[in-house]
Structure formats: C-alpha cells, structure tokens
Design an enzyme around this catalytic site. Sequence first.
Site, PDB file in Angstrom:
ATOM      1  N   ASN A   1       0.855  -1.195   0.000  1.00 59.08           N
ATOM      2  CA  ASN A   1       0.000   0.000   0.000  1.00 59.08           C
ATOM      3  C   ASN A   1       0.886   1.238   0.000  1.00 59.08           C
ATOM      4  O   ASN A   1       1.739   1.392   0.877  1.00 59.08           O
ATOM      5  CB  ASN A   1      -0.917   0.002   1.226  1.00 59.08           C
ATOM      6  CG  ASN A   1      -1.938  -1.117   1.169  1.00 59.08           C
ATOM      7  OD1 ASN A   1      -2.507  -1.383   0.122  1.00 59.08           O
ATOM      8  ND2 ASN A   1      -2.139  -1.797   2.291  1.00 59.08           N
TER       9      ASN A   1
ATOM     10  N   HIS B   1       6.479  -0.957   3.209  1.00 59.67           N
ATOM     11  CA  HIS B   1       6.407  -2.372   3.568  1.00 59.67           C
ATOM     12  C   HIS B   1       5.603  -3.129   2.519  1.00 59.67           C
ATOM     13  O   HIS B   1       4.771  -2.553   1.823  1.00 59.67           O
ATOM     14  CB  HIS B   1       5.769  -2.567   4.948  1.00 59.67           C
ATOM     15  CG  HIS B   1       4.436  -1.909   5.104  1.00 59.67           C
ATOM     16  ND1 HIS B   1       4.298  -0.559   5.360  1.00 59.67           N
ATOM     17  CD2 HIS B   1       3.174  -2.395   5.023  1.00 59.67           C
ATOM     18  CE1 HIS B   1       3.024  -0.250   5.451  1.00 59.67           C
ATOM     19  NE2 HIS B   1       2.310  -1.349   5.232  1.00 59.67           N
TER      20      HIS B   1
ATOM     21  N   HIS C   1       3.179  -6.615   2.163  1.00 56.77           N
ATOM     22  CA  HIS C   1       2.445  -7.688   2.835  1.00 56.77           C
ATOM     23  C   HIS C   1       2.611  -8.969   2.019  1.00 56.77           C
ATOM     24  O   HIS C   1       2.473  -8.940   0.788  1.00 56.77           O
ATOM     25  CB  HIS C   1       0.936  -7.393   2.877  1.00 56.77           C
ATOM     26  CG  HIS C   1       0.546  -6.155   3.628  1.00 56.77           C
ATOM     27  ND1 HIS C   1      -0.140  -6.204   4.822  1.00 56.77           N
ATOM     28  CD2 HIS C   1       0.715  -4.836   3.351  1.00 56.77           C
ATOM     29  CE1 HIS C   1      -0.382  -4.962   5.251  1.00 56.77           C
ATOM     30  NE2 HIS C   1       0.124  -4.115   4.366  1.00 56.77           N
TER      31      HIS C   1
ATOM     32  N   GLU D   1      -1.302   2.850   6.113  1.00 57.15           N
ATOM     33  CA  GLU D   1      -1.439   3.287   7.505  1.00 57.15           C
ATOM     34  C   GLU D   1      -0.090   3.606   8.138  1.00 57.15           C
ATOM     35  O   GLU D   1       0.040   4.585   8.861  1.00 57.15           O
ATOM     36  CB  GLU D   1      -2.110   2.189   8.338  1.00 57.15           C
ATOM     37  CG  GLU D   1      -3.601   2.066   8.119  1.00 57.15           C
ATOM     38  CD  GLU D   1      -4.179   0.882   8.872  1.00 57.15           C
ATOM     39  OE1 GLU D   1      -3.516   0.383   9.808  1.00 57.15           O
ATOM     40  OE2 GLU D   1      -5.277   0.455   8.503  1.00 57.15           O
ATOM     41  N   VAL D   2       0.867   2.724   7.916  1.00 59.85           N
ATOM     42  CA  VAL D   2       2.183   2.920   8.524  1.00 59.85           C
ATOM     43  C   VAL D   2       3.111   3.510   7.466  1.00 59.85           C
ATOM     44  O   VAL D   2       3.331   2.904   6.411  1.00 59.85           O
ATOM     45  CB  VAL D   2       2.745   1.594   9.081  1.00 59.85           C
ATOM     46  CG1 VAL D   2       4.105   1.838   9.723  1.00 59.85           C
ATOM     47  CG2 VAL D   2       1.781   0.986  10.098  1.00 59.85           C
TER      48      VAL D   2
HETATM   49  P1  AMP Z   1      -0.826  -0.670   5.673  1.00 65.07           P
HETATM   50  O1  AMP Z   1      -2.272  -0.298   5.539  1.00 65.07           O
HETATM   51  O2  AMP Z   1      -0.287  -1.370   4.443  1.00 65.07           O
HETATM   52  O3  AMP Z   1       0.039   0.484   6.112  1.00 65.07           O
HETATM   53  O4  AMP Z   1      -0.777  -1.796   6.789  1.00 65.07           O
HETATM   54  C1  AMP Z   1      -0.142  -1.673   8.016  1.00 65.07           C
HETATM   55  C2  AMP Z   1      -0.163  -3.031   8.665  1.00 65.07           C
HETATM   56  O5  AMP Z   1       0.673  -3.006   9.809  1.00 65.07           O
HETATM   57  C3  AMP Z   1      -1.535  -3.520   9.110  1.00 65.07           C
HETATM   58  O6  AMP Z   1      -1.845  -4.755   8.458  1.00 65.07           O
HETATM   59  C4  AMP Z   1      -1.374  -3.685  10.641  1.00 65.07           C
HETATM   60  O7  AMP Z   1      -2.091  -4.786  11.136  1.00 65.07           O
HETATM   61  C5  AMP Z   1       0.124  -3.866  10.781  1.00 65.07           C
HETATM   62  N1  AMP Z   1       0.672  -3.484  12.065  1.00 65.07           N
HETATM   63  C6  AMP Z   1       0.461  -2.327  12.743  1.00 65.07           C
HETATM   64  N2  AMP Z   1       1.183  -2.327  13.877  1.00 65.07           N
HETATM   65  C7  AMP Z   1       1.874  -3.492  13.910  1.00 65.07           C
HETATM   66  C8  AMP Z   1       2.788  -4.083  14.834  1.00 65.07           C
HETATM   67  N3  AMP Z   1       3.142  -3.450  15.964  1.00 65.07           N
HETATM   68  N4  AMP Z   1       3.288  -5.307  14.557  1.00 65.07           N
HETATM   69  C9  AMP Z   1       2.924  -5.951  13.425  1.00 65.07           C
HETATM   70  N5  AMP Z   1       2.073  -5.440  12.507  1.00 65.07           N
HETATM   71  C10 AMP Z   1       1.539  -4.236  12.759  1.00 65.07           C
END
Ligand code: AMP
Length: 120
Positions: free
Chosen positions: A91, A104, A106, A99-100
């Site tokens: 993403n 990254h 998946h 979100e993060v």
């Molecule tokens: P995205 O929408 O691609 O940014 O997805 C962020 C992903 O990070 C989500 O699937 C969350 O469940 C995962 N996530 C958030 N915090 C953590 C964490 N502390 N450890 C592992 N995964 C996380």
Amino acid sequence: MAYDPNNIFARILRGELPCQKVYENDHALAFNDINPLMPVHILVIPKGPYVTLADMTAKATAEEIAGFLAAVAETARLAGVEDEGYRIVGNNGRHANQEVLHFHVHIFGGRQIGGRMIKS
Ligand code: AMP
C-alpha cells in the site's frame, strides 16, 4: 512526505517495540502482521527510512533494493507458501490507505485467495 522516525515500524527496527520475527537480512526485516487477514500474513520492511516505494527507489542503493526484494522471496519460502503460491501487496499513499508510513510489503498466503484482485 518526510519520514517520521517514530513510526511503529521504525520503533520495531530499533527494538523499542516487539515483533514476531520471521526473517532478517542486512537490508530487511520480516515479521508477522499483528492483525492477520490470512493464515500467513507477514510484513517485510526495508531497514532504511523510506516512506513509499518511490521514496525507496529514489534514495536506496541498488544493494538495499536487491536485498529487500530477496528478503520478500526468502520470507515466503520460509513461511512455506512458495509452492502453493502467495500474494504480495504494497500500500502506497492515501488512495491505497497506507497506515504505517514506513514502506512495507504484505505477504498473504496459506489458503486460496479470491480471484478478484480488489474488493470495493
Ligand atoms: P498498511 O495499511 O499497508 O500500512 O498496513 C499496516 C499493517 O501493519 C496492518 O496490516 C497492521 O495490522 C500492521 N501493524 C500495525 N502495527 C503493527 C505491529 N506493531 N506489529 C505488526 N504489525 C503491525
């Protein structure tokens, strides 16, 4: 967008937050997603401070990029999904609901994935 050094994945890389590590090399860390959407749901992150794929390809060395990509493949192999297959998703940005804000990928697998690429 500027990289926030206090994002969750940066804190995991610094050892300030725990993770369930699956694989690591010089340029990437792979760990289980905290909220798995599939039997296998692993995140692979570069060790460098990159917000998106574009940010990474603009700033990272060829060695870092190759090491990251190799880590994605090795993580899938270690997770046992290589033979049956898996899906990788990255993403990037607002329209993709990233979100993060640390780049990254998946890895999804462990069961048949729906034929449609995108739901809603
Ligand atoms: P995205 O929408 O691609 O940014 O997805 C962020 C992903 O990070 C989500 O699937 C969350 O469940 C995962 N996530 C958030 N915090 C953590 C964490 N502390 N450890 C592992 N995964 C996380």
